[in-house]
Scaffold this motif. Structure first.
Motif, PDB file in Angstrom:
ATOM      1  N   PRO A  39      -0.412  -8.779 -10.069  1.00 54.69           N
ATOM      2  CA  PRO A  39      -1.636  -9.041 -10.838  1.00 54.69           C
ATOM      3  C   PRO A  39      -2.809  -8.107 -10.578  1.00 54.69           C
ATOM      4  N   ALA A  40      -2.881  -7.463  -9.413  1.00 55.11           N
ATOM      5  CA  ALA A  40      -4.061  -6.666  -9.079  1.00 55.11           C
ATOM      6  C   ALA A  40      -3.661  -5.283  -8.581  1.00 55.11           C
ATOM      7  N   VAL A  41      -4.479  -4.292  -8.927  1.00 56.75           N
ATOM      8  CA  VAL A  41      -4.272  -2.910  -8.490  1.00 56.75           C
ATOM      9  C   VAL A  41      -5.579  -2.397  -7.895  1.00 56.75           C
ATOM     10  N   TYR A  42      -5.476  -1.696  -6.751  1.00 57.73           N
ATOM     11  CA  TYR A  42      -6.652  -1.129  -6.094  1.00 57.73           C
ATOM     12  C   TYR A  42      -6.380   0.342  -5.782  1.00 57.73           C
ATOM     13  N   PRO A  43      -7.449   1.184  -5.815  1.00 57.27           N
ATOM     14  CA  PRO A  43      -7.272   2.610  -5.515  1.00 57.27           C
ATOM     15  C   PRO A  43      -7.249   2.926  -4.033  1.00 57.27           C
TER      16      PRO A  43
ATOM     17  N   VAL B 139       0.672  -9.933  -4.424  1.00 57.75           N
ATOM     18  CA  VAL B 139      -0.581 -10.129  -5.142  1.00 57.75           C
ATOM     19  C   VAL B 139      -1.302  -8.840  -5.495  1.00 57.75           C
ATOM     20  N   ALA B 140      -0.924  -7.710  -4.854  1.00 51.22           N
ATOM     21  CA  ALA B 140      -1.666  -6.473  -5.122  1.00 51.22           C
ATOM     22  C   ALA B 140      -0.830  -5.246  -4.802  1.00 51.22           C
ATOM     23  N   ALA B 141      -1.132  -4.173  -5.539  1.00 50.94           N
ATOM     24  CA  ALA B 141      -0.567  -2.851  -5.278  1.00 50.94           C
ATOM     25  C   ALA B 141      -1.714  -1.883  -5.067  1.00 50.94           C
ATOM     26  N   VAL B 142      -1.558  -0.981  -4.089  1.00 49.59           N
ATOM     27  CA  VAL B 142      -2.623  -0.035  -3.733  1.00 49.59           C
ATOM     28  C   VAL B 142      -2.035   1.368  -3.703  1.00 49.59           C
TER      29      VAL B 142
ATOM     30  N   ASP C  47      -2.526   5.586 -11.611  1.00 49.64           N
ATOM     31  CA  ASP C  47      -1.518   5.501 -12.672  1.00 49.64           C
ATOM     32  C   ASP C  47      -0.180   5.053 -12.102  1.00 49.64           C
ATOM     33  N   ARG C  48       0.179   5.618 -10.965  1.00 49.65           N
ATOM     34  CA  ARG C  48       1.438   5.212 -10.333  1.00 49.65           C
ATOM     35  C   ARG C  48       1.365   3.751  -9.884  1.00 49.65           C
ATOM     36  N   ALA C  49       0.227   3.354  -9.334  1.00 48.93           N
ATOM     37  CA  ALA C  49       0.061   1.966  -8.914  1.00 48.93           C
ATOM     38  C   ALA C  49       0.164   1.018 -10.097  1.00 48.93           C
TER      39      ALA C  49
ATOM     40  N   VAL D  29       0.854  -1.183   0.000  1.00 44.15           N
ATOM     41  CA  VAL D  29       0.000   0.000   0.000  1.00 44.15           C
ATOM     42  C   VAL D  29       0.892   1.234   0.000  1.00 44.15           C
ATOM     43  N   GLY D  30       0.796   2.031  -1.063  1.00 45.23           N
ATOM     44  CA  GLY D  30       1.693   3.161  -1.268  1.00 45.23           C
ATOM     45  C   GLY D  30       2.830   2.725  -2.160  1.00 45.23           C
ATOM     46  N   THR D  31       2.885   3.242  -3.382  1.00 41.89           N
ATOM     47  CA  THR D  31       3.849   2.734  -4.364  1.00 41.89           C
ATOM     48  C   THR D  31       4.917   3.766  -4.717  1.00 41.89           C
ATOM     49  N   GLY D  32       5.305   4.585  -3.736  1.00 42.98           N
ATOM     50  CA  GLY D  32       6.419   5.510  -3.914  1.00 42.98           C
ATOM     51  C   GLY D  32       7.756   4.799  -3.828  1.00 42.98           C
ATOM     52  N   GLY D  33       8.808   5.571  -3.612  1.00 44.26           N
ATOM     53  CA  GLY D  33      10.167   5.048  -3.694  1.00 44.26           C
ATOM     54  C   GLY D  33      10.456   3.848  -2.812  1.00 44.26           C
ATOM     55  N   ILE D  34      10.069   3.915  -1.522  1.00 43.44           N
ATOM     56  CA  ILE D  34      10.426   2.838  -0.596  1.00 43.44           C
ATOM     57  C   ILE D  34       9.692   1.547  -0.929  1.00 43.44           C
ATOM     58  N   ALA D  35       8.586   1.641  -1.672  1.00 41.25           N
ATOM     59  CA  ALA D  35       7.842   0.436  -2.033  1.00 41.25           C
ATOM     60  C   ALA D  35       8.691  -0.521  -2.861  1.00 41.25           C
ATOM     61  N   ASN D  36       9.642  -0.001  -3.599  1.00 42.13           N
ATOM     62  CA  ASN D  36      10.509  -0.867  -4.403  1.00 42.13           C
ATOM     63  C   ASN D  36      11.374  -1.764  -3.525  1.00 42.13           C
ATOM     64  N   ALA D  37      11.817  -1.249  -2.380  1.00 41.22           N
ATOM     65  CA  ALA D  37      12.584  -2.085  -1.455  1.00 41.22           C
ATOM     66  C   ALA D  37      11.713  -3.220  -0.924  1.00 41.22           C
ATOM     67  N   HIS D  38      10.451  -2.925  -0.672  1.00 41.01           N
ATOM     68  CA  HIS D  38       9.530  -3.953  -0.181  1.00 41.01           C
ATOM     69  C   HIS D  38       9.231  -4.986  -1.265  1.00 41.01           C
TER      70      HIS D  38
END
Length: 361
Positions: A54-58, A34-37, A42-44, A11-20
């Protein structure tokens, strides 16, 4: 949890999300991303494409309603951690949250209350605890090889220019929780605390030396510990030669770490005391090569979840670290020493790291 793997959402796909995301990929035998929020869909979507998600949620509510997640990684700005974590707890979904877990001690205690009412748990990202050097140091300290801890130094001296503070959520107590004490040095002094244990008293100063921030850009603290050790802690964002340093002087050896944002075994130095050559052998004997980082902590979290045990680092343990940050601000802004336990629920510096406000505000 699914039969074979933990289902993880970020949840939250900014810079630190890449480390996760990289950490989940490193644990691919035990976890699926399984999901990005993200409120910025657009960023997600771009993040999901990059990491083959596979899945994106707002929003988090949409993710939880789908019911296909076991562990949520919170990578959002600090002010959103509590409401998002509380929503996960209400759905009995485990949480791994970026630092700081909350903006205040009172918020952390409220989240602990929510955790007690849930079957889920909140785990805090303090990844420097999990490199093999830190693990070995705690082992040698616990089994008496090093003798008593006497003196420690903890320096997070980094550099951030004026442009860094142009982002609206940076440089405020209301949204970020503080300056380098909360947002930067907290990783190093969390590692310090994981080695030396409960702190007892702190005397501190804080200053705004050069940056356009409402918080400090430098803090310095003298800390005493229940085990008798004493330490200095420096947090800075105005230091052109950036480094992160820890030094532990025990009766039988000095153990030092110098790195920047993460370490390997090569970043540690062991200096035995006179007639204590066995310390170096004890340090090196069978030492694995595990770098500090999100992958090391996530691996430990997945181990604990698979065993049905509390995962590291739980909220209750992270409280010791957050309380030290609050005490540094309280001591610096009141010009008085602060003891652990002084900042009771509802008091100025428990409600807000900056209390009534920094002297310069």
């Amino acid at each position: 949890m699914s039969d074979s793997k933990h289902r993880i959402a970020i949840v939250g796909t900014g810079g630190i999300a890449n480390a996760h995301a990289g950490a989940v990929r490193a644990c691919a035998d035990r976890a699926d991303l399984v999901a990005a929020v993200d409120v910025d869909v657009d960023r997600a979507n771009a993040f999901a494409t990059k990491w083959d998600i596979p899945a994106v949620y707002p929003g988090l509510s949409d993710l939880l309603a789908a019911g296909q997640v076991d562990l949520v990684h919170l990578c959002t700005p600090p002010s959103s951690h509590v409401p998002l974590a509380a929503e996960c707890l209400a759905a009995n979904v485990d949480v791994l949250t970026e630092k700081p877990p909350t903006l205040s001690l009172d918020e952390l205690d409220a989240l602990l209350d929510a955790e007690r009412a849930s079957s889920a748990q909140v785990v805090c990202v303090f990844q420097h605890r999990f490199g093999s050097g830190a693990v070995r140091l705690r082992e040698l300290a616990a089994n008496g090889v090093l003798g008593r801890p006497l003196v420690a130094l903890c320096n997070t001296v980094w550099y951030r220019d004026d442009e860094y503070f142009a982002m609206p959520w940076r440089g405020t107590f209301e949204v970020e929780g503080g300056g380098p004490t909360m947002g930067h040095g907290i990783h190093q002094f969390d590692l310090l605390l994981s080695v030396l244990g409960p702190w007892e008293k702190v005397t501190a100063i804080a200053a705004r030396q050069a940056r356009p921030t409402k918080t400090e850009d430098v803090s310095m603290a003298l800390v005493t510990f229940e085990n008798g050790a004493v330490a200095s802690v420096v947090n800075s964002l105005v230091s052109p030669r950036q480094t992160s340093q820890l030094r532990f002087d025990y009766e039988n050896a000095t153990i030092e770490l110098e790195h920047l944002y993460g370490y390997k075994n090569e970043n540690w130095t062991v200096t035995p005391g006179p007639s204590q050559e066995a310390v170096a052998s004890a340090w090196a004997d069978g030492l694995p090569e595990v770098a500090s980082g999100h992958s090391a902590q996530l691996s430990a979290v997945l181990d604990a979840l698979a065993a049905g045990e509390p995962a590291p680092v739980p909220l209750a343990e992270a409280r010791n670290t957050l309380e030290l940050a609050a005490a540094i601000y309280a001591s610096a802004f009141t010009d008085e020493p602060v003891r652990r336990g002084d900042l009771t629920r509802g008091s100025d510096y428990a409600q807000r790291m900056g209390g009534p406000g920094a002297p310069w505000s």
